[in-house]
Design a protein around this motif. Structure first.
Motif, PDB file in Angstrom:
ATOM      1  N   PRO A 108       0.843  -1.210   0.000  1.00 13.62           N
ATOM      2  CA  PRO A 108       0.000   0.000   0.000  1.00 13.62           C
ATOM      3  C   PRO A 108       0.870   1.249   0.000  1.00 13.62           C
ATOM      4  O   PRO A 108       1.962   1.269   0.581  1.00 13.62           O
ATOM      5  CB  PRO A 108      -0.801  -0.131   1.296  1.00 13.62           C
ATOM      6  N   GLU A 109       0.355   2.284  -0.651  1.00  8.73           N
ATOM      7  CA  GLU A 109       1.036   3.577  -0.662  1.00  8.73           C
ATOM      8  C   GLU A 109       0.123   4.599   0.022  1.00  8.73           C
ATOM      9  O   GLU A 109      -0.984   4.866  -0.444  1.00  8.73           O
ATOM     10  CB  GLU A 109       1.346   4.004  -2.083  1.00  8.73           C
ATOM     11  N   MET A 110       0.596   5.123   1.136  1.00 12.00           N
ATOM     12  CA  MET A 110      -0.209   6.012   1.959  1.00 12.00           C
ATOM     13  C   MET A 110      -0.194   7.453   1.435  1.00 12.00           C
ATOM     14  O   MET A 110       0.804   7.919   0.897  1.00 12.00           O
ATOM     15  CB  MET A 110       0.302   6.018   3.398  1.00 12.00           C
ATOM     16  N   PHE A 111      -1.319   8.122   1.628  1.00 13.70           N
ATOM     17  CA  PHE A 111      -1.389   9.554   1.350  1.00 13.70           C
ATOM     18  C   PHE A 111      -0.699  10.275   2.520  1.00 13.70           C
ATOM     19  O   PHE A 111      -1.157  10.206   3.660  1.00 13.70           O
ATOM     20  CB  PHE A 111      -2.845  10.023   1.273  1.00 13.70           C
ATOM     21  N   HIS A 112       0.409  10.955   2.240  1.00 10.97           N
ATOM     22  CA  HIS A 112       1.123  11.722   3.257  1.00 10.97           C
ATOM     23  C   HIS A 112       0.809  13.204   3.053  1.00 10.97           C
ATOM     24  O   HIS A 112       1.166  13.784   2.020  1.00 10.97           O
ATOM     25  CB  HIS A 112       2.627  11.489   3.164  1.00 10.97           C
ATOM     26  N   PHE A 113       0.141  13.771   4.047  1.00 14.30           N
ATOM     27  CA  PHE A 113      -0.207  15.198   4.019  1.00 14.30           C
ATOM     28  C   PHE A 113       0.607  15.869   5.128  1.00 14.30           C
ATOM     29  O   PHE A 113       0.296  15.764   6.311  1.00 14.30           O
ATOM     30  CB  PHE A 113      -1.704  15.369   4.238  1.00 14.30           C
ATOM     31  N   VAL A 114       1.684  16.524   4.712  1.00 12.95           N
ATOM     32  CA  VAL A 114       2.626  17.141   5.652  1.00 12.95           C
ATOM     33  C   VAL A 114       2.478  18.658   5.545  1.00 12.95           C
ATOM     34  O   VAL A 114       2.502  19.208   4.433  1.00 12.95           O
ATOM     35  CB  VAL A 114       4.084  16.730   5.338  1.00 12.95           C
ATOM     36  N   VAL A 115       2.338  19.324   6.700  1.00 16.55           N
ATOM     37  CA  VAL A 115       2.103  20.778   6.694  1.00 16.55           C
ATOM     38  C   VAL A 115       3.087  21.470   7.640  1.00 16.55           C
ATOM     39  O   VAL A 115       3.615  20.852   8.573  1.00 16.55           O
ATOM     40  CB  VAL A 115       0.661  21.130   7.120  1.00 16.55           C
ATOM     41  N   ALA A 116       3.313  22.759   7.353  1.00 14.95           N
ATOM     42  CA  ALA A 116       4.096  23.584   8.281  1.00 14.95           C
ATOM     43  C   ALA A 116       3.270  23.828   9.536  1.00 14.95           C
ATOM     44  O   ALA A 116       2.072  24.117   9.460  1.00 14.95           O
ATOM     45  CB  ALA A 116       4.486  24.899   7.610  1.00 14.95           C
ATOM     46  N   LYS A 117       3.910  23.724  10.701  1.00 15.59           N
ATOM     47  CA  LYS A 117       3.178  23.861  11.963  1.00 15.59           C
ATOM     48  C   LYS A 117       2.558  25.240  12.121  1.00 15.59           C
ATOM     49  O   LYS A 117       1.514  25.401  12.766  1.00 15.59           O
ATOM     50  CB  LYS A 117       4.107  23.574  13.138  1.00 15.59           C
ATOM     51  N   ASN A 118       3.183  26.264  11.547  1.00 18.31           N
ATOM     52  CA  ASN A 118       2.679  27.628  11.712  1.00 18.31           C
ATOM     53  C   ASN A 118       1.738  28.066  10.597  1.00 18.31           C
ATOM     54  O   ASN A 118       1.397  29.241  10.483  1.00 18.31           O
ATOM     55  CB  ASN A 118       3.841  28.609  11.805  1.00 18.31           C
ATOM     56  N   ALA A 119       1.327  27.082   9.721  1.00 18.08           N
ATOM     57  CA  ALA A 119       0.516  27.460   8.555  1.00 18.08           C
ATOM     58  C   ALA A 119      -0.970  27.500   8.869  1.00 18.08           C
ATOM     59  O   ALA A 119      -1.769  27.970   8.046  1.00 18.08           O
ATOM     60  CB  ALA A 119       0.777  26.496   7.411  1.00 18.08           C
ATOM     61  N   ARG A 131       0.090  27.692  -0.146  1.00 15.37           N
ATOM     62  CA  ARG A 131       1.027  27.227  -1.169  1.00 15.37           C
ATOM     63  C   ARG A 131       1.251  25.722  -0.957  1.00 15.37           C
ATOM     64  O   ARG A 131       1.629  25.299   0.143  1.00 15.37           O
ATOM     65  CB  ARG A 131       2.351  27.967  -1.049  1.00 15.37           C
ATOM     66  N   VAL A 132       1.042  24.941  -2.023  1.00 19.19           N
ATOM     67  CA  VAL A 132       1.092  23.476  -1.912  1.00 19.19           C
ATOM     68  C   VAL A 132       2.199  22.942  -2.816  1.00 19.19           C
ATOM     69  O   VAL A 132       2.232  23.235  -4.009  1.00 19.19           O
ATOM     70  CB  VAL A 132      -0.252  22.837  -2.307  1.00 19.19           C
ATOM     71  N   ALA A 133       3.097  22.165  -2.208  1.00 22.99           N
ATOM     72  CA  ALA A 133       4.167  21.510  -2.981  1.00 22.99           C
ATOM     73  C   ALA A 133       3.679  20.130  -3.423  1.00 22.99           C
ATOM     74  O   ALA A 133       3.293  19.305  -2.577  1.00 22.99           O
ATOM     75  CB  ALA A 133       5.423  21.385  -2.126  1.00 22.99           C
ATOM     76  N   LEU A 134       3.697  19.914  -4.717  1.00 19.37           N
ATOM     77  CA  LEU A 134       3.254  18.642  -5.280  1.00 19.37           C
ATOM     78  C   LEU A 134       4.429  17.913  -5.929  1.00 19.37           C
ATOM     79  O   LEU A 134       5.467  18.506  -6.223  1.00 19.37           O
ATOM     80  CB  LEU A 134       2.155  18.865  -6.321  1.00 19.37           C
ATOM     81  N   MET A 135       4.254  16.638  -6.158  1.00 20.88           N
ATOM     82  CA  MET A 135       5.256  15.841  -6.845  1.00 20.88           C
ATOM     83  C   MET A 135       5.240  16.173  -8.346  1.00 20.88           C
ATOM     84  O   MET A 135       4.376  16.904  -8.820  1.00 20.88           O
ATOM     85  CB  MET A 135       4.982  14.348  -6.629  1.00 20.88           C
ATOM     86  N   LEU A 181       2.568  19.919   1.840  1.00 20.41           N
ATOM     87  CA  LEU A 181       3.143  19.002   0.852  1.00 20.41           C
ATOM     88  C   LEU A 181       2.255  17.766   0.774  1.00 20.41           C
ATOM     89  O   LEU A 181       1.813  17.253   1.813  1.00 20.41           O
ATOM     90  CB  LEU A 181       4.567  18.621   1.257  1.00 20.41           C
ATOM     91  N   PHE A 182       2.010  17.303  -0.440  1.00 20.29           N
ATOM     92  CA  PHE A 182       1.216  16.084  -0.618  1.00 20.29           C
ATOM     93  C   PHE A 182       2.039  15.081  -1.412  1.00 20.29           C
ATOM     94  O   PHE A 182       2.560  15.382  -2.486  1.00 20.29           O
ATOM     95  CB  PHE A 182      -0.088  16.382  -1.363  1.00 20.29           C
ATOM     96  N   ARG A 183       2.136  13.871  -0.834  1.00 20.78           N
ATOM     97  CA  ARG A 183       2.921  12.827  -1.503  1.00 20.78           C
ATOM     98  C   ARG A 183       2.311  11.460  -1.195  1.00 20.78           C
ATOM     99  O   ARG A 183       1.959  11.181  -0.040  1.00 20.78           O
ATOM    100  CB  ARG A 183       4.374  12.873  -1.016  1.00 20.78           C
ATOM    101  N   VAL A 184       2.201  10.615  -2.211  1.00 22.35           N
ATOM    102  CA  VAL A 184       1.714   9.251  -2.041  1.00 22.35           C
ATOM    103  C   VAL A 184       2.928   8.331  -2.124  1.00 22.35           C
ATOM    104  O   VAL A 184       3.593   8.274  -3.173  1.00 22.35           O
ATOM    105  CB  VAL A 184       0.680   8.874  -3.123  1.00 22.35           C
ATOM    106  N   ILE A 185       3.196   7.596  -1.038  1.00 21.03           N
ATOM    107  CA  ILE A 185       4.402   6.779  -1.006  1.00 21.03           C
ATOM    108  C   ILE A 185       4.245   5.673   0.025  1.00 21.03           C
ATOM    109  O   ILE A 185       3.411   5.762   0.948  1.00 21.03           O
ATOM    110  CB  ILE A 185       5.633   7.664  -0.668  1.00 21.03           C
ATOM    111  N   GLY A 186       5.012   4.621  -0.133  1.00 21.14           N
ATOM    112  CA  GLY A 186       4.971   3.511   0.798  1.00 21.14           C
ATOM    113  C   GLY A 186       5.459   3.910   2.173  1.00 21.14           C
ATOM    114  O   GLY A 186       6.264   4.842   2.342  1.00 21.14           O
ATOM    115  N   LEU A 187       5.001   3.177   3.155  1.00 21.05           N
ATOM    116  CA  LEU A 187       5.320   3.484   4.548  1.00 21.05           C
ATOM    117  C   LEU A 187       6.808   3.278   4.818  1.00 21.05           C
ATOM    118  O   LEU A 187       7.407   2.314   4.352  1.00 21.05           O
ATOM    119  CB  LEU A 187       4.493   2.585   5.471  1.00 21.05           C
ATOM    120  N   GLY A 188       7.402   4.229   5.593  1.00 16.74           N
ATOM    121  CA  GLY A 188       8.779   4.067   6.036  1.00 16.74           C
ATOM    122  C   GLY A 188       9.821   4.633   5.106  1.00 16.74           C
ATOM    123  O   GLY A 188      11.017   4.361   5.289  1.00 16.74           O
ATOM    124  N   ASN A 189       9.436   5.426   4.107  1.00 10.32           N
ATOM    125  CA  ASN A 189      10.408   6.003   3.188  1.00 10.32           C
ATOM    126  C   ASN A 189      11.405   6.871   3.948  1.00 10.32           C
ATOM    127  O   ASN A 189      11.051   7.681   4.800  1.00 10.32           O
ATOM    128  CB  ASN A 189       9.683   6.848   2.140  1.00 10.32           C
TER     129      ASN A 189
END
Length: 437
Positions: A108-119, A131-135, A181-189
């Protein structure tokens, strides 16, 4: 078989045996070169591809896999359709093209939604004005972000989206050049783990999976377990509800069936060795039945997955038994008919032979040339009848051969008797028998 046919048949057989041996040797010496389309060199797909190629080379030296870095799933599928590659790794949401055949479900490849804490972002819906960083464009992650954001009521005009390489996207988030940032990737990258070590960012959940499945039917509910990226802090601090898609190994339909069967076998039967090379392979689940990959299975993969299914002979034992019984019955009938026909042909030939023997006896009792002529005509009439019967299979060639001997004896007997009668009729009377001499 006559001697004039024996030598050509033997020669043809020898040539066939030599050709078969040559083809067998050539097949054994053949090396299959395959290209596997993966993803970016820093991504999961590329790492898996390298590990899988190494494992295949260890167990099947005649299969050489070249790992090709690409922009991601859509490009991989396009290249597979065009036969620029023979194997590809794709997300299961990638539209399948006609030449693609499924081989295996990977991880499985998880949806990783990572954000700046102050955003000030708590969910996808909060991306408005951010502002969104995409692959990279053309990647599976890039393609999935747009229907996901649409589900949360956003349009492309509601935020600023920019494509980066994975490394550049992480750096943009850390440097404050992106809010999320939005990235779809396997767990543990490893690169994701390094990003999440920063106290400037945090990983957010993505829920509403059942609602998402209305527009994205291929997504599944899953979790990023507590401590997956750092057990000491831990990161994440709790089990995080997210959604995921599955990575698939696919092949072009034209790839040799036995090659794909062996690739599938290697993937599942040497899984522990693969895990040593690529730890995320631990998430490849054992397959107990034909998997549903959302696209047709390759024949080679189906041969591997179906090997534990009931053998054809076992599964269809009753109809096969009936077919064999009927076949034996028909064969027995044909054999009996053949025996009857052979007997009938032999009886007819015996009848002709008896007629000839009767004519031979008559020849010996005949004293006039006129009577011999009649017998000769009868003998040739019998020959004519036998030839006709041979032509229409009323007697066999073997019976005809046995007929020719008594016929020749009969014709020679007639000739001999003709000579004797001719001599007796041409000799003048002796003087002893003539009183007037």
């Amino acid at each position: 078989m006559t001697s004039r046919w024996l030598l050509p048949v033997v020669a043809i057989g020898a040539m066939g045996a030599i050709a078969f041996a040559a083809l067998t040797w050539r097949e054994q010496q053949r090396v299959y070169h395959l290209v596997l389309a993966t993803g970016g060199e820093g991504g999961q797909y590329f790492a898996f591809g390298q590990a899988f190629a190494q494992l295949v080379a260890q167990h099947h030296p005649d299969i050489q896999i070249e790992v090709q870095a690409t922009q991601g799933s859509p490009q991989n599928m396009d290249w597979l359709q065009a036969e620029r590659v023979q194997l590809a790794l794709v997300q299961n949401d990638t539209p399948a093209l006609p030449a693609a055949r499924g081989v295996a479900k990977l991880f499985p490849e998880m949806f990783h939604f990572v954000v700046a804490k102050n955003a000030g972002i708590e969910s996808i819906a909060d991306l408005r004005g951010k502002r969104v960083a995409l692959m990279p464009e053309g990647s599976g992650s890039y393609a999935l972000f747009w229907p996901l954001s649409q589900h949360y009521g956003l349009t492309p005009n509601d935020f600023q989206a920019k494509s980066y390489s994975p490394t550049a996207a992480h750096e943009a988030l850390l440097q404050g050049e992106a809010d999320a940032l939005f990235r779809v990737i396997g767990l543990g990258n490893g690169t994701v783990a390094a990003l999440l070590q920063s106290d400037r960012v945090r990983l957010l959940p993505i829920d509403q999976v059942e609602a998402l499945r209305l527009s994205l039917p291929y997504v599944e509910a899953t979790q990023i377990p507590k401590g997956s990226y750092d057990g000491g802090l831990p990161i994440p601090a709790t089990d995080l509800e997210v959604v995921a898609v599955n990575a698939l190994l696919v092949a072009h339909a034209n790839v040799d069936d036995d090659v794909v069967r062996r690739l599938t076998q290697t993937l599942h039967e040497f899984r522990n060795e693969l895990i040593q090379l690529y730890p995320a392979a631990v998430m490849i689940e054992p397959v107990e039945e034909l998997p549903n990959l959302g696209l047709p299975l390759h024949n080679g993969a189906q041969a591997y997955y179906g090997q534990d299914q009931p053998y054809f002979l076992v599964e269809y034992a009753e109809p096969i038994g009936l077919l064999i019984s009927v076949s034996l019955l028909i064969a027995s009938g044909v054999w009996q008919f053949r025996l009857w026909l052979i007997g009938r042909q032999k009886n007819r030939a015996d009848m002709y032979n008896l007629e000839i023997l009767d004519l031979i006896n008559r020849v010996q009792e005949t004293h006039t040339l006129a009577d011999l002529k009649v017998i000769r005509q009868q003998l040739f009439k019998i020959l004519q009848e036998v030839v006709v019967d041979l032509d229409i299979d009323r007697i066999s060639p073997e019976s005809f051969q046995s007929f020719t001997f008594p016929w020749e004896v009969a014709i020679n007997t007639i000739r001999h008797q003709e000579v004797l009668l001719s001599q007796s009729q041409s000799c003048p009377p002796s003087t002893e028998d003539n009183p007037d001499a």
